[in-house]
Design an enzyme around this catalytic site. Structure first.
Site, short mmCIF file in Angstrom:
data_model
loop_
_atom_site.label_atom_id
_atom_site.label_comp_id
_atom_site.label_asym_id
_atom_site.label_seq_id
_atom_site.Cartn_x
_atom_site.Cartn_y
_atom_site.Cartn_z
N GLU A 1 0.79 -1.23 0.00
CA GLU A 1 0.00 0.00 0.00
C GLU A 1 0.82 1.29 0.00
O GLU A 1 0.64 2.16 0.85
CB GLU A 1 -0.97 -0.02 1.19
CG GLU A 1 -1.89 -1.24 1.16
CD GLU A 1 -2.81 -1.36 2.38
OE1 GLU A 1 -2.80 -0.46 3.22
OE2 GLU A 1 -3.52 -2.37 2.47
N GLU B 1 -5.85 -11.22 -1.62
CA GLU B 1 -6.68 -11.17 -0.40
C GLU B 1 -8.16 -11.17 -0.78
O GLU B 1 -8.96 -10.38 -0.27
CB GLU B 1 -6.33 -9.92 0.42
CG GLU B 1 -4.85 -9.81 0.74
CD GLU B 1 -4.47 -8.56 1.55
OE1 GLU B 1 -5.35 -7.89 2.09
OE2 GLU B 1 -3.26 -8.26 1.62
O1 G3I Z 1 -4.80 -9.14 18.71
C1 G3I Z 1 -5.79 -8.25 19.23
C2 G3I Z 1 -6.46 -8.84 20.45
O2 G3I Z 1 -5.51 -8.98 21.46
C3 G3I Z 1 -7.60 -7.93 20.88
O3 G3I Z 1 -8.30 -8.53 21.92
C4 G3I Z 1 -8.56 -7.69 19.72
C5 G3I Z 1 -9.65 -6.69 20.09
O4 G3I Z 1 -10.08 -5.97 18.97
O5 G3I Z 1 -7.85 -7.15 18.64
C6 G3I Z 1 -6.84 -8.02 18.16
O6 G3I Z 1 -6.20 -7.40 17.08
C7 G3I Z 1 -6.92 -7.36 15.87
C8 G3I Z 1 -6.10 -8.10 14.82
O7 G3I Z 1 -6.71 -7.96 13.56
C9 G3I Z 1 -5.96 -9.60 15.14
O8 G3I Z 1 -7.22 -10.21 15.12
C10 G3I Z 1 -7.08 -5.90 15.47
O9 G3I Z 1 -7.96 -5.26 16.37
C11 G3I Z 1 -7.62 -5.81 14.08
O10 G3I Z 1 -7.59 -4.44 13.66
C12 G3I Z 1 -6.74 -6.63 13.12
O11 G3I Z 1 -7.33 -6.54 11.85
C13 G3I Z 1 -6.54 -7.03 10.81
C14 G3I Z 1 -6.27 -5.91 9.81
O12 G3I Z 1 -5.54 -6.41 8.71
C15 G3I Z 1 -5.48 -4.77 10.43
O13 G3I Z 1 -5.32 -3.75 9.50
C16 G3I Z 1 -7.31 -8.14 10.11
O14 G3I Z 1 -7.42 -9.26 10.98
C17 G3I Z 1 -6.59 -8.55 8.83
O15 G3I Z 1 -7.43 -9.41 8.10
C18 G3I Z 1 -6.30 -7.33 7.98
O16 G3I Z 1 -5.60 -7.72 6.83
C19 G3I Z 1 -5.23 -6.66 5.94
C20 G3I Z 1 -4.00 -7.12 5.20
O17 G3I Z 1 -2.99 -7.43 6.11
C21 G3I Z 1 -3.52 -6.05 4.22
N1 G3I Z 1 -4.55 -5.66 3.32
C22 G3I Z 1 -5.79 -5.24 3.97
C23 G3I Z 1 -6.29 -6.33 4.90
C24 G3I Z 1 -7.60 -5.94 5.47
O18 G3I Z 1 -7.45 -4.82 6.32
#
Ligand code: G3I
Length: 391
Positions: free
Chosen positions: A170, A275
């Site tokens: 990105e 993705e």
């Molecule tokens: O690990 C914490 C956990 O400890 C906590 O209790 C929980 C509460 O919200 O959050 C957990 O972290 C989350 C993490 O995923 C793991 O599940 C974050 O809040 C959440 O924001 C994070 O989201 C990820 C996101 O990237 C972050 O930008 C998504 O799972 C993941 O699918 C997503 O993937 C991205 C690619 O890497 C890049 N392209 C876009 C794509 C979608 O955003």
């Protein structure tokens, strides 16, 4: 709020499956009686990897139902979160690599092309990486030094075992201008070159990718192609461009996706859908900048399938997946991998994006791990239009 999808096959789907089975019997008889399989990895054209993003529960062996699907259908895996900087390198001198070790071992034990995601991004990167003196950004050499240690350690650890890395994620805005990230501001635009150079030095055999979203938008695509040309002109290794493909059921139009794949082909570049998922919920143009109470209102108005996805919407989703896979097959010399961003609907970031707390249905298997009409539609397309080679 109930999170379930409606159960049994609709009449239309049964008819589709019956039709597909009779076609198959003929095809199998003609091919000399090879066993029938719906395993995606067995029916994609030769050379096309079919991948899926797994979460840590899955690569740790704690989600038997999802693991069974992954092993049966996919020949490539990506880590949804566990190889990101915040996960593996939370503090300057502390690396946490055990979960990543298990992820890589899981993929290799199952003969899969293991993808590394992601080395350099502006999100999910701990604050210390971008911290310089007095609250300012670090200077160029300091940030390059941090990037060097990170890439040497992480890529070096999996040398020879990771098939390909998303090196930079990105870097551009949708209009094709540079995204103003701390990487750009502290290092300058050649941060991209430096990242690819470091990754290649740490594992000369690994494929290296530039990954972004909305590359179906012409300005952004032009910027990505120009970037890769510039890197190639400097002799740097870039194997493919990744279009994340977080799409909707109607958006982007197929013609735009077709144009994107055509442009990459014309530029002589490989592309991957890295993705892929399909948001089935309505979007509201105001949701991007909305404050909390506005988001709450939008959630109430748009979280419309809490009791299950209606059959006609399942059918729309199935058609959309079928159309996208048909396009992939048409461009099969250009597309080298399609990766779904999650195994089942139980595991999708789209329940919380762009509005937290909604019930979405973006993938090929439902929350109970049952194949959805979209899965059967993909199988149908792969079987009837792909080159099914005996393996
Ligand atoms: O690990 C914490 C956990 O400890 C906590 O209790 C929980 C509460 O919200 O959050 C957990 O972290 C989350 C993490 O995923 C793991 O599940 C974050 O809040 C959440 O924001 C994070 O989201 C990820 C996101 O990237 C972050 O930008 C998504 O799972 C993941 O699918 C997503 O993937 C991205 C690619 O890497 C890049 N392209 C876009 C794509 C979608 O955003």
């Amino acid at each position: 709020m109930r999170r379930r999808e409606r159960g049994g096959p609709t009449l239309a789907r049964s008819a589709l499956v019956t039709l597909s089975h009779s076609f198959l019997s003929l095809a199998i008889a003609a091919a000399g009686g090879a066993a029938e399989t719906n395993a995606l990895k067995e029916i994609v054209p030769p050379g096309l990897l079919i991948g899926v993003a797994v979460n840590q529960d899955q690569s740790d062996g704690q989600d038997a139902a999802a693991i069974a699907i992954v092993k049966q259908h996919f020949n490539s895996i990506s880590p949804e979160n566990l190889l990101k900087w915040e996960a593996v390198h939370p503090e300057p001198d502390r690396y946490v690599l055990d979960p990543a070790d298990r992820f890589v071992a899981f993929g290799r034990q199952n003969g899969m092309a293991v993808i590394g995601h992601v080395l350099l991004w502006h999100q999910q990167t701990p604050a210390w990486v971008f911290a310089g003196a007095g609250g300012a950004l670090p200077d160029r050499e300091t940030l390059l030094g941090r990037l060097r240690s990170h890439i040497e350690t992480v890529v070096g650890r999996y040398r020879g075992r990771i098939h390909g890395w998303d090196v930079v994620n990105e870097a551009f805005e949708d209009d094709g201008t540079w995204r103003q990230t701390p990487w750009l501001k502290a290092i300058g635009p050649d941060y991209v070159e430096r990242a690819f150079e470091l990754a290649h030095a740490a594992d000369p055999e690994a494929e290296l990718y530039y990954n972004d979203y909305n590359l179906w938008k012409p300005e952004k695509r032009k910027a990505a192609i120009a970037l890769v040309r510039r890197l190639h002109a400097q002799g740097l290794r870039v194997d493919a461009i990744g279009e994340q493909a977080h799409w909707g059921v109607a958006d982007p139009p197929l013609a735009e996706i077709d144009a994107m794949l055509g442009d990459f082909a014309a530029a002589g570049m490989k592309v991957m859908l890295t993705e892929l998922d399909m948001d089935v919920l309505p979007r509201d143009p105001e949701m991007w900048g909305a404050d909390l109470s506005k988001k709450q209102q939008i959630r109430t108005a748009t979280n419309i399938y809490t009791d299950g996805l209606p059959a006609e919407k399942q059918a729309d989703l199935a058609k959309r997946y079928a159309d996208v896979f048909a396009l992939v097959l048409r461009h099969r010399k250009t597309v080298s991998r399609v990766t779904l961003w999650g195994v089942t609907d139980a595991q999708s970031w789209l329940h919380d994006f762009p509005i937290p707390g909604r019930v979405n249905y973006p993938l090929l298997w439902d929350r109970e791990g049952r194949a959805k009409p979209a899965f059967h539609a993909v199988v149908e397309v792969l079987r009837t239009r792909g080159e099914v080679a005996p393996r």
